[in-house]
Design a protein around this motif. Structure first.
Motif, PDB file in Angstrom:
ATOM      1  N   THR A 293      10.045   3.548  -2.181  1.00 56.86           N
ATOM      2  CA  THR A 293       8.706   3.686  -2.753  1.00 56.86           C
ATOM      3  C   THR A 293       7.697   4.198  -1.738  1.00 56.86           C
ATOM      4  N   TYR A 294       6.764   4.997  -2.229  1.00 59.47           N
ATOM      5  CA  TYR A 294       5.662   5.463  -1.395  1.00 59.47           C
ATOM      6  C   TYR A 294       4.534   4.433  -1.372  1.00 59.47           C
ATOM      7  N   PHE A 295       4.702   3.380  -2.176  1.00 61.52           N
ATOM      8  CA  PHE A 295       3.691   2.331  -2.273  1.00 61.52           C
ATOM      9  C   PHE A 295       4.297   0.961  -1.956  1.00 61.52           C
ATOM     10  N   PRO A 296       4.734   0.751  -0.710  1.00 59.69           N
ATOM     11  CA  PRO A 296       5.341  -0.544  -0.366  1.00 59.69           C
ATOM     12  C   PRO A 296       4.304  -1.668  -0.418  1.00 59.69           C
ATOM     13  N   ASP A 297       4.794  -2.895  -0.435  1.00 58.86           N
ATOM     14  CA  ASP A 297       3.908  -4.056  -0.512  1.00 58.86           C
ATOM     15  C   ASP A 297       3.379  -4.398   0.874  1.00 58.86           C
ATOM     16  N   ASP A 303      -3.131   0.115  -0.302  1.00 58.43           N
ATOM     17  CA  ASP A 303      -4.268   1.037  -0.288  1.00 58.43           C
ATOM     18  C   ASP A 303      -3.897   2.359  -0.958  1.00 58.43           C
ATOM     19  N   ARG A 304      -2.682   2.849  -0.643  1.00 58.20           N
ATOM     20  CA  ARG A 304      -2.220   4.085  -1.273  1.00 58.20           C
ATOM     21  C   ARG A 304      -2.155   3.925  -2.796  1.00 58.20           C
ATOM     22  N   PHE A 305      -1.599   2.773  -3.237  1.00 59.05           N
ATOM     23  CA  PHE A 305      -1.423   2.563  -4.666  1.00 59.05           C
ATOM     24  C   PHE A 305      -2.771   2.399  -5.367  1.00 59.05           C
ATOM     25  N   ASP A 306      -3.695   1.711  -4.725  1.00 57.04           N
ATOM     26  CA  ASP A 306      -5.029   1.551  -5.307  1.00 57.04           C
ATOM     27  C   ASP A 306      -5.712   2.906  -5.454  1.00 57.04           C
ATOM     28  N   TYR A 307      -5.542   3.768  -4.451  1.00 54.73           N
ATOM     29  CA  TYR A 307      -6.128   5.103  -4.522  1.00 54.73           C
ATOM     30  C   TYR A 307      -5.410   5.943  -5.584  1.00 54.73           C
ATOM     31  N   ALA A 425      -7.242  14.232  -6.441  1.00 56.42           N
ATOM     32  CA  ALA A 425      -6.780  13.985  -5.074  1.00 56.42           C
ATOM     33  C   ALA A 425      -5.894  12.748  -4.966  1.00 56.42           C
ATOM     34  N   PRO A 426      -6.168  11.654  -5.688  1.00 61.30           N
ATOM     35  CA  PRO A 426      -5.297  10.483  -5.585  1.00 61.30           C
ATOM     36  C   PRO A 426      -3.842  10.772  -5.974  1.00 61.30           C
ATOM     37  N   ILE A 427      -3.640  11.667  -6.948  1.00 57.17           N
ATOM     38  CA  ILE A 427      -2.284  12.015  -7.378  1.00 57.17           C
ATOM     39  C   ILE A 427      -1.612  12.925  -6.358  1.00 57.17           C
ATOM     40  N   ILE A 428      -2.321  13.986  -5.978  1.00 59.74           N
ATOM     41  CA  ILE A 428      -1.752  14.972  -5.061  1.00 59.74           C
ATOM     42  C   ILE A 428      -1.469  14.352  -3.697  1.00 59.74           C
ATOM     43  N   ALA A 429      -2.353  13.479  -3.250  1.00 54.39           N
ATOM     44  CA  ALA A 429      -2.170  12.850  -1.940  1.00 54.39           C
ATOM     45  C   ALA A 429      -1.005  11.869  -1.937  1.00 54.39           C
ATOM     46  N   SER A 430      -0.430  11.602  -3.118  1.00 55.70           N
ATOM     47  CA  SER A 430       0.663  10.633  -3.220  1.00 55.70           C
ATOM     48  C   SER A 430       2.032  11.293  -3.298  1.00 55.70           C
ATOM     49  N   ILE A 431       2.113  12.589  -3.015  1.00 54.81           N
ATOM     50  CA  ILE A 431       3.418  13.244  -2.889  1.00 54.81           C
ATOM     51  C   ILE A 431       3.977  12.878  -1.521  1.00 54.81           C
ATOM     52  N   PRO A 432       5.083  12.160  -1.444  1.00 56.34           N
ATOM     53  CA  PRO A 432       5.587  11.693  -0.148  1.00 56.34           C
ATOM     54  C   PRO A 432       6.186  12.822   0.676  1.00 56.34           C
ATOM     55  N   PRO A 433       6.150  12.705   1.974  1.00 58.63           N
ATOM     56  CA  PRO A 433       6.684  13.773   2.826  1.00 58.63           C
ATOM     57  C   PRO A 433       8.168  14.015   2.627  1.00 58.63           C
ATOM     58  N   TRP A 434       8.940  12.951   2.307  1.00 54.22           N
ATOM     59  CA  TRP A 434      10.383  13.158   2.147  1.00 54.22           C
ATOM     60  C   TRP A 434      10.710  13.935   0.866  1.00 54.22           C
ATOM     61  N   ALA A 435       9.739  14.077  -0.021  1.00 58.95           N
ATOM     62  CA  ALA A 435       9.945  14.927  -1.195  1.00 58.95           C
ATOM     63  C   ALA A 435       9.725  16.398  -0.852  1.00 58.95           C
ATOM     64  N   ILE A 436       8.982  16.649   0.206  1.00 60.24           N
ATOM     65  CA  ILE A 436       8.641  18.015   0.617  1.00 60.24           C
ATOM     66  C   ILE A 436       9.633  18.559   1.636  1.00 60.24           C
ATOM     67  N   GLY A 437      10.209  17.675   2.441  1.00 62.25           N
ATOM     68  CA  GLY A 437      11.060  18.095   3.550  1.00 62.25           C
ATOM     69  C   GLY A 437      12.204  18.995   3.145  1.00 62.25           C
TER      70      GLY A 437
END
Length: 555
Positions: A293-297, A303-307, A425-437
């Motif tokens: 998950t890109y939104f760990p506990d 903070d990421r998940f709230d955004y 921006a909250p959606i776009i900023a939540s694309i994780p780097p390992w999805a782009i690599g």
């Protein structure tokens, strides 16, 4: 049914004036292809919306520190957090501006955004972490504006072209592959990739892939850090050597899955491969309570998940707007560095990408090059108004080029995506780097095709090209790769010239049949190789301005 609708839409657009303006027929492309390429490019570079604000806000921006509270005082930290959010909007606005200008004036499928590397130089070398260096944030921003203006004058006067023509042939040939290696290097690391390559104290880099709980951060052991451990500056650099767990991170393996999805789909000639690969891994990473998950506990994950849950959020740019100063007494070195890095990075990126499309002529130039470089400079000046480091052409545009993009319509669509990101921006900023690599790695592999034109039987030609390729990713800089290749070529050719003056014949090399197949000596085969390169790049083989047949450059 869907294919039929797309075909009708393509046909309808082909009959419009916009199609003629973007020379769609001459470049053998369609609206759907340009849209697909734009989506691939945007998704490959969208990480900048999250990474750039984090890096630039580390400078402290225009925030003023209270000496009594120190660098990590509550009020100062809150101001920096506000600056970070403003930088999301600033990054999107400047990127949108640059992309639209590139599409309208240069008609190239190249997207622009604040440059990676230059943003780190701006923060950690010019202003310093939270303003610890002597140069103020305002002075650094002013230096960026001046650098962009100088670059603009160089572009419109043709001085830039005269300089680029001096780039040696092996450097021009190797540049696409070198940029590809740089992209793959990004994709293999953690900040923008799958985390396979990490730092190592003894060997600089090594195999990683360990989960976050087993990562040991590497700090900069500066004098201030020695005196006070609270001032030790960390970064994305870490090692897995201390706690172990090499290649056990779920994010690394799901990133590898994305890589395989893209490769398999490309093997079946599906040009939506990049979009599907990135979107699939991103979607899987949005579920909470999993190992990937890109939104760990954690505090950061929450903070990421709230955004992320805000979905729509427009951040103001009050703090960052127009932070200029007339006090430039200490920015000379920074100004020169910004200029040469921006110039060389932009030259290498534009030449590499346009060469991959088959548009670079025998003189090392391409149609509307003056406009392309002028747009790059104008985007830098525009970005400085919002406190940004230099805005530049992005090597991630290679993802769109590989997906079939050939016109400026792609850049305009990318600009539209950046416009949407102002709101989402909250959606776009939540694309994780390992999805782009994975996408970056594949693009790097495909761009390596340019190495077929290196004269490997000529040691000087081969060494110059090789240095260009290896130095670029290993120094994390397109500029340094170009400097290494150009410097090597100048020294070698200068030595040959001096030796010739005293009677030593210049070296010459016939093709070695044991190394190079004999048929490559034939001109007809050379022409066929050139045609194959054009086909690989999905190029029509025509001059993108006149529409007439154009001869492919042969090294």
């Amino acid at each position: 049914m869907m294919n039929g609708m797309i075909h009708k839409l393509d046909s309808a657009f082909q009959a419009t004036k916009l199609s003629k303006f973007f020379q769609m027929e001459e470049r053998d492309t369609k609206l759907s292809v340009e849209f697909r390429g734009a989506l691939a490019t945007f998704m490959s570079m969208s990480y900048i919306l999250a990474v750039n604000p984090r890096i630039l806000s580390d400078s402290g921006g225009p925030c003023v520190m209270d000496p009594d509270e120190g660098l990590f005082g509550a009020e100062y930290s809150a101001c920096i957090e506000a600056v970070k959010r403003e930088y999301i909007t600033a990054t999107a606005v400047a990127s949108m501006f640059g992309c639209i200008l590139m599409g309208l004036f240069a008609n190239l499928p190249i997207a622009l955004a604040p440059g990676m590397g230059m943003n780190a130089f701006f923060t950690y070398s010019v202003v310093g972490f939270r303003g610890l260096d002597d140069i103020s944030f305002e002075a650094a921003v002013t230096a960026v504006m001046i650098e962009g203006a100088i670059f603009f004058v160089m572009a419109i006067t043709g001085a830039r072209y005269a300089i680029v023509r001096l780039i040696p042939e092996p450097v021009r040939v190797a540049t696409p592959a070198a940029i590809g290696a740089f992209l793959a290097h990004l994709g293999l690391q953690t900040a923008e990739g799958i985390g396979v390559v990490v730092s190592d104290i003894a060997t600089a880099v090594t195999l990683g892939g360990c989960p976050e709980s087993m990562r040991t951060p590497i700090v900069a052991l500066t004098d201030s850090c020695r005196a006070n451990t609270d001032l030790c500056t960390t970064s994305d650099a870490y090692t897995c050597d201390d706690l172990g767990g090499v290649m056990t991170a779920g994010t690394t393996w799901v990133g590898v899955l994305g890589l395989l999805i893209i490769i398999i789909m490309l093997s079946y000639k599906n040009k939506a491969a990049f979009v599907v690969g990135i979107a699939t891994i991103t979607f899987l990473s949005w579920f909470r309570g999993t190992a990937i998950t890109y939104f760990p506990d954690t505090l950061e994950g929450n903070d990421r998940f709230d955004y992320f849950k805000k979905v729509v959020s427009v951040e103001k740019i009050d703090l960052l707007f127009a932070n200029f100063t007339s006090d430039l007494s200490d920015v000379t070195v920074a100004l020169i560095t910004f200029l040469y890095v921006d110039f060389l990075d932009t030259s290498g990126t534009l030449l590499g990408l346009v060469s991959a499309m088959g548009y670079v002529n025998e003189e090392g130039d391409f149609p509307r090059s003056k406009q392309a470089f002028a747009v790059d400079a104008a985007a830098t000046m525009f970005g400085s108004i919002f406190g940004l480091s230099p805005v530049t052409s992005y090597i991630e545009s290679g993802a769109g080029v590989e997906a079939g993009s050939r016109t400026g319509l792609t850049a305009i669509i990318v600009g539209f995506f950046f416009f949407l990101s102002i709101f989402f921006a909250p959606i776009i900023a939540s694309i994780p780097p390992w999805a782009i690599g994975g996408a970056l790695i594949v693009v790097g592999a495909l761009m390596a095709r340019s190495l077929r034109f290196v004269k490997w039987h000529d040691p000087a030609h081969a060494a110059t090209a090789f240095l260009t390729v290896v130095v670029m990713p290993l120094t994390y800089s397109i500029a340094y790769g170009l400097i290494a290749g150009i410097g090597c070529w100048i020294v070698l050719q200068g030595t040959f010239y001096l030796l010739a003056l005293v009677g030593v014949k210049r070296p010459s090399f016939a093709l070695d049949e044991d190394i190079v197949p004999k048929e490559t000596e034939d001109k007809d085969t050379d022409d066929e190789n050139a045609k194959n390169m054009e086909d690989d790049s999905n190029d029509s083989g025509k001059d993108p301005v006149s529409g007439e047949e154009e001869k492919q450059e042969q090294p």
